[in-house]
Design a protein around this motif. Structure first.
Motif, mmCIF file in Angstrom:
data_model
loop_
_atom_site.group_PDB
_atom_site.id
_atom_site.type_symbol
_atom_site.label_atom_id
_atom_site.label_comp_id
_atom_site.label_asym_id
_atom_site.label_seq_id
_atom_site.Cartn_x
_atom_site.Cartn_y
_atom_site.Cartn_z
ATOM 1 N N PRO A 281 51.702 11.275 77.982
ATOM 2 C CA PRO A 281 52.754 11.889 77.162
ATOM 3 C C PRO A 281 53.056 11.013 75.955
ATOM 4 C CG PRO A 281 53.679 10.949 79.175
ATOM 5 C CD PRO A 281 52.186 10.859 79.310
ATOM 6 N N GLU A 282 53.228 11.639 74.806
ATOM 7 C CA GLU A 282 53.543 10.875 73.603
ATOM 8 C C GLU A 282 54.939 10.272 73.715
ATOM 9 O OE1 GLU A 282 51.855 10.061 70.760
ATOM 10 O OE2 GLU A 282 50.101 10.823 71.835
ATOM 11 N N PRO A 283 55.095 8.977 73.390
ATOM 12 C CA PRO A 283 56.421 8.358 73.468
ATOM 13 C C PRO A 283 57.362 8.901 72.403
ATOM 14 C CG PRO A 283 54.829 6.847 72.511
ATOM 15 C CD PRO A 283 54.050 8.033 72.972
ATOM 16 N N ARG A 284 58.621 8.801 72.701
ATOM 17 C CA ARG A 284 59.664 9.258 71.782
ATOM 18 C C ARG A 284 59.907 8.224 70.699
ATOM 19 N NH1 ARG A 284 65.312 8.073 72.512
ATOM 20 N NH2 ARG A 284 66.628 9.382 71.188
ATOM 21 N N VAL A 285 60.159 8.688 69.486
ATOM 22 C CA VAL A 285 60.579 7.814 68.391
ATOM 23 C C VAL A 285 62.084 7.576 68.523
ATOM 24 C CG1 VAL A 285 60.798 7.545 65.902
ATOM 25 C CG2 VAL A 285 58.757 8.633 66.860
ATOM 26 N N VAL A 286 62.491 6.316 68.545
ATOM 27 C CA VAL A 286 63.904 5.958 68.701
ATOM 28 C C VAL A 286 64.490 5.676 67.323
ATOM 29 C CG1 VAL A 286 65.538 4.353 69.734
ATOM 30 C CG2 VAL A 286 63.460 5.011 70.993
#
Length: 306
Positions: A281-286
């Motif tokens: 899964p692609e990580p979230r941009v914080v």
């Protein structure tokens, strides 16, 4: 491990002059991708409806922020785009003072940051660079490149990969505990003797890198040691970037480019279903906790398809 079936079928019939940046949004269960030269963000709804957003500048790569927002890289900036309202929130200028360059390949990193490459619009050597946006600041990591591509990250966070398409080399860059480059990059794959040009890439759950080969109509799987262990052939020459998606992350989507390709289906987006390997899964941009102004940048554009 091999793929039981390498049959690629057409996923989307809209022609992209330069399809790039496929991103599977894990919360929306939806694929997004770009036509860089057409200034378009493309997608399809879960019901199969064609979706498109048109921008007044080239856009090339994205990461997901939350259910409705993407971080998008354009030729002039990194900005947050609300898919529901069309509002834009600028985060950082990206070589905005150089009208001769644009953004290219990019991807969110496992720490919530975002890596993005830039290049000359003409493809001229020496004008490309790779940046990392993290914690509210944009830092240049490497310059003097031709066409940065293949940005992706090891599942254990130990390294990043990136390519210079024009130099035909894929590099492995060790990372420190905060995701910054640590030490010199190492040659992962040198394709110069074969005259092959690596384009976009993605990493699977086994730590293997899937790389699209520009001009060769292939997506090739490399082991963590850089050995070819599988490949998928597509009926178009200019394959640009793969992405894993689907509810089980066992579908491989591949973008392509129509410019420079006389294949009948050049520029379409492709799907290889039921892969034997699983993607990540692609990580979230914080985002930093700061208030930024919003401006309307794009409108959703209805399309009838190809």
């Amino acid at each position: 491990m091999t793929v039981p079936s390498h049959d690629a079928r057409i996923y989307d019939t809209r022609i992209c002059r330069l399809g790039e940046g496929p991103l599977w949004h894990p919360r929306r269960g939806q694929l997004f991708w770009f036509d860089i030269l057409g200034g378009r963000l493309l997608s399809r709804s879960p019901a199969g409806e064609d979706l498109s957003w048109l921008f007044p500048e080239m856009v090339s790569a994205a990461g997901w922020v939350d259910d409705d927002r993407l971080l998008i890289a354009s030729e002039r900036a990194l900005f947050v785009f609300d898919l529901e309202t069309g509002n834009r929130t600028d985060l950082a200028a990206l070589e905005a003072d150089d009208p001769l360059t644009r953004s290219n390949d990019g991807r969110a990193d496992p720490w919530g940051g975002f890596w993005i490459g830039t290049m000359a619009k003409t493809g001229a050597p020496g004008h490309g660079a790779i940046y990392r946006w993290y914690g509210g600041r944009l830092e240049r990591l490497r310059g003097g490149m031709g066409i940065p591509n293949a940005i992706c990250f090891a599942p254990d966070r130990s390294a990043a990969w990136y390519a210079d398409t024009s130099d035909a080399v894929i590099w492995r860059q060790p990372l420190d505990a905060a995701g910054w480059p640590e030490g010199a990059p190492q040659v992962f794959v040198d394709l110069r003797p074969e005259g092959i040009h690596p384009d976009g890439a993605v990493v699977d759950a086994e730590g293997c890198l899937w790389n699209a080969r520009w001009g060769a109509g292939q997506v090739v799987r490399y082991s963590p040691e850089g050995k070819v262990i599988d490949s998928i052939a597509l009926p178009v020459a200019q394959t640009t970037c793969p992405a894993f998606g689907g509810t089980d992350l066992k579908s491989l989507y591949v973008t392509s480019a129509a410019d420079g390709d006389t294949s009948p289906d050049a520029g379409l987006t492709w799907l290889v279903a039921d892969m034997a390997v699983t993607g990540l899964p692609e990580p979230r941009v914080v985002l930093p906790r700061v208030a930024l102004s919003r401006v309307v940048l794009a409108q959703e554009m209805p399309e009838a398809g190809r």
